[in-house]
Design an enzyme around this catalytic site. Structure first.
Site, mmCIF file in Angstrom:
data_model
loop_
_atom_site.group_PDB
_atom_site.id
_atom_site.type_symbol
_atom_site.label_atom_id
_atom_site.label_comp_id
_atom_site.label_asym_id
_atom_site.label_seq_id
_atom_site.Cartn_x
_atom_site.Cartn_y
_atom_site.Cartn_z
ATOM 1 N N GLU A 1 0.852 -1.181 0.000
ATOM 2 C CA GLU A 1 0.000 0.000 0.000
ATOM 3 C C GLU A 1 0.894 1.240 0.000
ATOM 4 O O GLU A 1 1.886 1.267 0.746
ATOM 5 C CB GLU A 1 -0.898 0.056 1.238
ATOM 6 C CG GLU A 1 -1.927 1.164 1.132
ATOM 7 C CD GLU A 1 -2.901 1.225 2.327
ATOM 8 O OE1 GLU A 1 -2.730 0.470 3.293
ATOM 9 O OE2 GLU A 1 -3.807 2.056 2.248
ATOM 10 N N ALA B 1 1.525 -0.272 10.836
ATOM 11 C CA ALA B 1 1.288 -1.655 10.450
ATOM 12 C C ALA B 1 0.474 -1.691 9.165
ATOM 13 O O ALA B 1 0.001 -0.653 8.702
ATOM 14 C CB ALA B 1 0.533 -2.394 11.554
ATOM 15 N N GLU C 1 -5.820 -3.105 12.370
ATOM 16 C CA GLU C 1 -5.441 -3.920 11.203
ATOM 17 C C GLU C 1 -6.398 -5.102 11.059
ATOM 18 O O GLU C 1 -6.795 -5.451 9.949
ATOM 19 C CB GLU C 1 -3.995 -4.422 11.323
ATOM 20 C CG GLU C 1 -2.942 -3.334 11.539
ATOM 21 C CD GLU C 1 -3.028 -2.162 10.585
ATOM 22 O OE1 GLU C 1 -3.496 -2.341 9.448
ATOM 23 O OE2 GLU C 1 -2.642 -1.040 10.992
HETATM 24 N N1 0A1 Z 1 -3.243 0.885 5.780
HETATM 25 C C1 0A1 Z 1 -2.325 0.973 6.880
HETATM 26 C C2 0A1 Z 1 -1.413 2.123 6.816
HETATM 27 C C3 0A1 Z 1 -0.265 2.047 5.897
HETATM 28 C C4 0A1 Z 1 -0.233 2.857 4.799
HETATM 29 C C5 0A1 Z 1 0.876 2.910 3.995
HETATM 30 C C6 0A1 Z 1 1.939 2.114 4.335
HETATM 31 O O1 0A1 Z 1 3.073 2.148 3.596
HETATM 32 C C7 0A1 Z 1 3.247 3.174 2.754
HETATM 33 C C8 0A1 Z 1 1.905 1.280 5.410
HETATM 34 C C9 0A1 Z 1 0.786 1.243 6.195
HETATM 35 C C10 0A1 Z 1 -3.143 1.233 8.129
HETATM 36 O O2 0A1 Z 1 -4.073 2.012 8.093
HETATM 37 O O3 0A1 Z 1 -2.810 0.693 9.155
HETATM 38 ZN ZN ZN Z 2 -5.854 1.641 8.475
#
Ligand code: 0A1
Ligand code: ZN
Length: 850
Positions: free
Chosen positions: A122, A256, A292
């Site tokens: 992501e 995370a 998560e």
């Molecule tokens: N979706 C994850 C957050 C996240 C976003 C980007 C990252 O790398 C660029 C890593 C984690 C969450 O909301 O926890």
């Molecule tokens: Zn999140």
């Protein structure tokens, strides 16, 4: 082919993908500098497509070869990806590429952390692994084969087969590429299981590298099981695979990541033991594990159509983890904590050059939009929606959302539609919360005559970059009225404000009431209400709403701090007595009392002064805060030792809310006590502490009075082997250094043998520490600005994402005097002028310079 020219992407330009993917087979032949990735992808034309162009994202890939339906092809390759004149019918695309995980310091894509292979995809990291339509609205079933000379080989979903040096995984749930994950390493698991309410037994593992972290996994496992049970009970959501893996990694840009069935965690966000983690760490870990895990439904089963919809998954998932923490601990304390975080980070964002809507309508680099606005304000918007429609309709709307959109890549319009369909409400005005940036100011005037009390409310949102004029929002304003004895004559009522100006009346009263407005922080706004300090003190003593009770104390303190800065005021006994009364009130939760005792931060005071039309001087603010703390300590002199003794926790350490609250108040009292006893009690607590909360609380109290030299050395000797504890050691010294030594302290720590620019936790410890030392960072010498700029320039080629996040330290620069502004501008321009600057940092520095 590096650094493609920055391009702005607009929400309004969204078009559906030209091709959809039915299945993906990936083979990884792992090698530190030469990992081969072989892909076989079944494409078919998208019937809803508006374009027929076959384009696959790809970045930093060494192209070996590609085929369509078995026949070799020669596609057009660019820095962004691959183009080919593909058939207008289903076909199988195959490609082979080579990547180099060990030299990938961006921590995006496939990289290595202390000998372990891991991934972060992501938002747009999958394109650094292989050619693919790397966009969230392309969802596919993945099968993965990993070949590598390492004992543990993990990917998403369920294991299908394995042998010496290889493993195969299959994830039956279609997912976007950003949820792909792979981990390979010498790892050991703490294993457990959870049986879902429909009887599915799920194996749970928390994996770490062997050699020290094994004892830190148990708490995370309990948090995971609690999260799974909670999501079943509260949202009716069950887990949907037979296996749930969590892996702790040392090098990670964020907290995370919710990869399907294989969550990857920053070690700091999952590993904890009483000796090494504070109560706050435990609470944060519990919340992140829940967050998560909750993404499995809000994010994974229902994902985002495009990255503009990021708040669809993040706002909702933060809201859910906040509810969870409230249920596990204390709703009142959690709400206060969340409001403090929102005000400190999101209001700050809204007030500066980086302001943007919860759903932005353009971006250059999506990584720069994982912000407090998208996450925390996104969660507030959901809280308001729930308050407006009520709990029962909220539950119905969520059920409809899961029914209607399971398996979809959805939008905010889809989200709001389920609420409209369930309630019959028209949410078009409410939807402005998603598109309009800025923090609304709510001005309150009141009048009373003949038993009728009237609230005259006015809302106004100041302009933000790119949005000069603002429209009225729907504000749910929870209000209660108290009579002169402190009894509640009108219980909490939610007013629904929709106009720029509106009056609400309460009739049949027997005297002029005291209003408690915006109870439980019912909307993310700034209230401007010219209450007298006597009224505030009355609310601090009597309000039945714990949030407003705390906020009354907070406003009193903020007002006093401002008068101390502007008018040389001295702390009044009314304020000090009010504080003392709360502190001595044994019927109140110690955690709540600790929060009341905590003053606004120096950052808060700087912003409050700026809002009131002054130019804040961080050095003066620092002095005033220290003076007030000393006054409070002196005023409470006789009470402090008794409260400190009362907060003793008997028995073995547990991180539960109740003993944690006692330790929080104990540490708050200790910090005050240190101002009177020269650190005697703190040194004792440091020496006898058997847990990190008390050890660190004592060290903090000592550093705050410029003592603790020996304790710092003892701490390093005790914890030198533990990365996560040493991060605290690095951070604390910088954040608590006297203002004129903050930059020098940070600089000295960058030459410490354990400083590692490539490890984001360590980099953030030092420079995040500098940033929160407001007087130090903004010391008039400019040394703080220069040092941070030097190190951001150094970090950018290695890790653009973390550089771009850290540069936000400068986002308050317009509030300061011309000399400081000039120095910051020089620092920012020096960064902007660095050749080869990453797109991430370039976008941020451009927005900061305005
Ligand atoms: N979706 C994850 C957050 C996240 C976003 C980007 C990252 O790398 C660029 C890593 C984690 C969450 O909301 O926890
Ligand atoms: Zn999140």
């Amino acid at each position: 082919m590096k650094n493609p020219a920055p391009q702005t992407i607009y929400l309004s330009d969204y078009t559906p993908p030209a091709y959809l993917v039915d299945s993906v087979h990936l083979t990884f032949k792992l090698g530190a500098t030469d990992t081969r990735v072989i892909s076989r992808i079944a494409f078919r034309p998208n019937p809803d497509a508006t374009s027929k162009e076959f384009f696959l994202h790809g970045q930093d890939l060494r192209f070996i070869g590609a085929r369509i339906d078995g026949a070799p092809i020669t596609p057009d390759l660019s820095a962004e990806g691959l183009r080919y004149n593909a058939p207008d019918a289903p076909f199988v695309f195959e490609a082979e590429v080579e990547i180099s995980p060990s030299t990938n310091t961006s921590l995006e894509g496939l990289y290595m952390s202390n000998g372990m292979y891991c991934t972060q995809c992501e938002a747009e990291g999958f394109r650094k692994i292989t050619y693919y339509p790397d966009r969230p609205d392309v969802m596919a079933v993945f099968t993965v084969r990993i070949e590598g000379d390492l004992p543990v080989l993990l990917s998403n979903g369920n294991p299908v087969a394995q042998g010496e040096g290889w493993a195969e995984w299959h994830d039956p749930w279609p997912k976007p590429a950003y949820l792909f994950a792979l981990v390979a390493g010498d790892l050991v698991a703490l294993s457990d299981s959870f049986t879902t309410r429909s009887g599915r037994k799920v194996d749970l593992n928390i994996w770490v590298r062997p050699g020290g972290d094994e004892a830190k996994r148990a708490f995370g496992m309990e948090a995971l099981k609690k999260s799974m049970a909670w999501d079943e009970e509260v949202y009716g959501r069950e887990y949907d695979l037979d296996l749930f893996n969590i892996v702790a990694v040392d090098d990670f840009n964020m907290g995370a990541m919710e990869n399907k069935g294989l969550n990857i965690f920053n070690a700091s966000a999952v590993l904890a033991s009483p000796e090494t983690a504070t109560d706050a760490d435990f609470e944060r870990i519990e919340a992140i594990i829940a967050h998560e895990y909750f993404h499995n439904w809000t994010g994974n089963r229902i994902t985002c159509r495009d990255w503009f919809q990021l708040c669809l998954k993040e706002g909702l998932t933060v809201f859910r983890d906040q509810q969870f923490t409230g249920d596990m601990r204390s709703h009142a304390v959690k709400r206060i904590d969340d409001a403090m975080v929102l005000r400190a980070h999101q209001f700050r964002e809204d007030n500066g050059p980086l302001a943007h809507p919860v759903r932005p309508d353009s971006f250059v680099e999506i990584n720069n939009f994982y912000t407090a606005t998208v996450y925390e304000k996104g969660a507030e918007v959901i809280g308001m929606l729930k308050l407006l429609v009520g709990d029962a309709d909220y539950a119905k709307a969520l059920d409809l959302y899961f029914d209607r959109h399971d398996g979809d890549a959805a939008t905010i319009e889809d989200w709001l539609r389920v609420f409209e369909d369930v309630t019959g409400r028209d949410l078009r005005q409410f939807a402005r919360w998603y598109s309009q940036a800025g923090t609304p100011r709510l001005t309150v005037n009141e009048s009373y005559a003949d038993g009728t009390y009237q609230l005259h409310l006015r809302q106004e949102t100041p302009p933000t970059p790119g949005q000069d004029t603002k429209k009225p929002l729907v504000l749910p304003i929870a209000v209660g009225l108290l009579n002169e004895n402190g009894a509640e004559v009108v219980p909490t009522t939610v007013l629904e404000m929709t106009q720029a100006e509106q009056t609400f009346s309460f009739a049949g009263l027997s005297g002029k009431p005291t209003a408690s407005i915006l109870r439980n922080f019912s909307a993310p706004v700034i209230v401007k209400h010219d209450k007298t300090n006597a009224e505030r003190a009355f609310l601090l003593a009597h309000d039945t709403d714990p949030f407003n009770r705390w906020d009354a104390g907070r406003t009193l303190a903020q007002d006093l701090l401002m008068r101390m800065v502007c008018d040389n005021a001295t702390p009044d006994t009314g304020f000090l007595n009010g504080l003392a009364a709360v502190l001595r009130d044994d019927t109140l939760d110690p955690a709540f009392r600790a929060l009341v005792l905590r003053l606004p931060s120096e950052e808060d005071t700087a912003q409050a002064l700026f809002d009131a039309g002054h130019t804040p001087d961080p050095a003066v603010i620092n002095d005033v805060h220290e003076t007030l703390k000393l006054h409070i300590a002196q005023h409470l002199q006789d009470t402090l030792p008794r409260i400190y003794a009362d907060m003793t926790v008997e028995g073995p350490y547990t991180p539960d809310a109740e003993p944690a609250g006692k330790r929080a108040l104990g540490n708050a009292v200790l910090a005050l006590q240190s101002k009177l006893d020269g650190g005697k009690a703190a040194a004792q607590q440091f020496a006898s502490a058997d847990n990190m909360t008390q050890q660190l609380g004592a060290l903090r109290a000592l550093l705050q009075i410029a003592k603790g030299e020996n304790e710092l050395a003892a701490f390093a000797a005790q914890w030198g082997h533990d990365r996560l504890v040493m991060d605290k050691w690095f951070a604390l010294q910088v954040s608590l250094a006297p203002a004129d030594q903050a930059a020098a302290t940070a600089e000295r720590l960058t030459v410490h043998p354990d400083f590692d620019i490539k490890n984001p936790n360590r980099f953030r410890a030092v420079f995040g520490g500098l940033r929160v030392n407001t007087a130090g960072f903004h010391h008039r010498s400019g040394a703080g600005y220069n040092l941070l700029a030097d190190w951001l320039i150094r970090l950018d080629p290695l890790n653009p994402q973390t550089t771009a996040r850290m540069i936000t330290a400068f986002d308050t620069w317009k509030r300061y005097d011309m000399e400081r502004q000039r120095k910051i501008r020089v620092a920012l321009e020096r960064i902007a002028g660095t050749s080869g600057l990453s797109g991430d940092t370039n976008e941020m520095v451009t927005r900061l310079l305005g």
